[in-house]
Design an enzyme around this catalytic site. Structure first.
Site, short mmCIF file in Angstrom:
data_model
loop_
_atom_site.label_atom_id
_atom_site.label_comp_id
_atom_site.label_asym_id
_atom_site.label_seq_id
_atom_site.Cartn_x
_atom_site.Cartn_y
_atom_site.Cartn_z
N ASP A 1 -4.20 -5.02 5.83
CA ASP A 1 -4.55 -5.78 4.68
C ASP A 1 -3.45 -6.87 4.50
OD1 ASP A 1 -6.07 -6.80 2.70
OD2 ASP A 1 -5.57 -5.33 1.38
N HIS B 1 -2.93 -0.86 -3.42
CA HIS B 1 -3.58 0.00 -3.06
C HIS B 1 -3.62 1.24 -3.76
CE1 HIS B 1 -4.40 -2.04 1.18
NE2 HIS B 1 -4.84 -2.64 0.31
N SER C 1 0.99 -1.27 -0.01
CA SER C 1 0.10 0.12 -0.05
C SER C 1 1.03 1.22 -0.15
CB SER C 1 -1.23 -0.17 1.19
OG SER C 1 -1.75 1.09 1.11
#
Length: 382
Positions: free
Chosen positions: A324, A228, A201
């Protein structure tokens, strides 16, 4: 400790708006505002903020040029404001190339369901990248500003920051049940693999380029990438990686057949899964579930890889906010696959890798500069 922020934008309205949002958080303080890139550089040198928020298009000196000069003269974590357009994506990637750590859409309604959520996200992003300031300044001093900047670096390390910490010895998570790796080399475990999957991310574009550009053209496995990123950015990012890497890189499309030596980037706003090991095809899905915070989501792809490839996957979690990938990594470990994580020192944000490490799922933790060779060695190609 209060995080000191410099806000840079040619719009007085936007400078005021961002300043109000940041000052509303007790741990953040806006210590100055600049209306163009040249003024920003002078204020960074004078005020030495912990974080700079930077617009791209400005008079006198644009944001990308300002980022590059700031990273040369006074390395500071920089958060770019970006427009969600194809041109905005290219400009944002250029800013990351120049040394910016992260980006956020300039239209707050594009990043959250409501105003309060958008405000909180902006505040969190600023606080997250502020943690890199000390390491960036220390690394800059230790190198005595002799290292080359990202803009002038070699093709294989275009996104590498001039302030990237030097390579450290390999460490492993204390909770890991795997044996410790030697301090100077990663030895092949002897496991066989069929796929590599990488989730990341905040800070991911830089980290992914560092890893992928060092892989050989004849890398023996397909690679799945979950970053992301907004939907308007992933195609441009995949194209940039493809132009720089020896392996092929593409934005994944529904029905894509997995091939060795090709990396497939999950499209923004969608979920990417692998159907099963027999046909090795990618499925791109719209998943409208309020419980899923990320599109694409690392957990979803990791879980599908666990089911499709069982113990034949090498999964890696790189820099990023949040957790995540943790649940998906747990499933991968249960199926017998291998899970690695980036170390704390070289992460822009030690969130996702930390979640993996704290859960005892990281069998190895590596600095970003060591991943490519370790992957090649473990995959049986080096």
């Amino acid at each position: 400790m209060t995080v000191k922020v410099l806000v840079v934008d040619d719009s007085s309205f936007f400078r005021r708006r961002v300043s109000e949002i940041l000052n509303a958080e007790p741990t953040l303080e806006v210590i100055g505002a600049a209306k163009d890139g040249r003024e920003a550089i002078n204020m960074v040198i004078k005020l030495k903020p912990d974080v700079v928020t930077m617009d791209v298009e400005m008079p006198v000196l644009d944001g990308i040029s300002a980022v590059r000069e700031i990273m040369q003269k006074c390395p500071t974590p920089i958060l770019m404001f970006s427009s969600l357009t194809h041109e905005g994506a290219k400009a944002t990637l250029d800013a990351l190339d120049a040394g910016a750590l992260d980006f956020i859409p300039k239209k707050f309604e594009d990043i959250a369901k409501n105003r309060d959520e958008a405000i909180k996200l902006l505040q969190q992003r600023v606080k997250a990248i502020a943690r890199r300031r000390f390491l960036m300044r220390r690394s800059s001093v230790s190198s005595n500003t002799s290292t080359q900047t990202p803009a002038t670096s070699a093709r294989s390390s275009k996104f590498t920051s001039a302030t990237r910490p030097s390579t450290r010895s390999i460490t492993r998570n204390e909770a890991s049940v795997a044996p410790a790796a030697p301090a100077t080399v990663v030895k092949r475990s002897g496991k066989s693999y069929r796929i590599v999957v990488i989730g990341t991310s905040t800070g991911g574009p830089v980290a992914l380029q560092k890893v992928l550009t060092e892989l050989p053209a004849n890398f023996p496995h397909p690679i799945l990438l979950i970053q992301h990123m907004p939907s308007t950015f992933t195609a441009a990012f995949a194209a940039r990686l493809d132009s720089l890497c020896k392996i092929s890189v593409k934005e994944a499309a529904d029905g894509d057949q997995l091939h060795p030596g090709c990396a497939y980037l999950a499209p923004g706003g969608k979920q990417m899964i692998v159907e099963n090991h027999s046909n090795n095809r990618i499925r791109i899905m719209d998943v409208d579930d309020p419980k899923i915070n990320y599109k694409p989501c690392v957990d979803i792809t990791f879980a599908s890889v666990a089911k499709a490839f069982s113990d034949k996957a090498l999964a890696i979690v790189l820099t990023g906010m949040g957790a995540d990938g943790r649940d998906g990594a747990r499933m991968l470990r249960e199926y017998g696959s291998t899970v690695w994580a980036q170390d704390e020192q070289t992460c822009v944000v030690y969130g996702m890798p930390q979640a993996i490490a704290k859960a005892g799922l990281a069998q190895l933790q590596l600095p970003i500069d060591r991943f490519a060779q370790a992957i090649v060695t473990e995959a049986g190609h080096g």
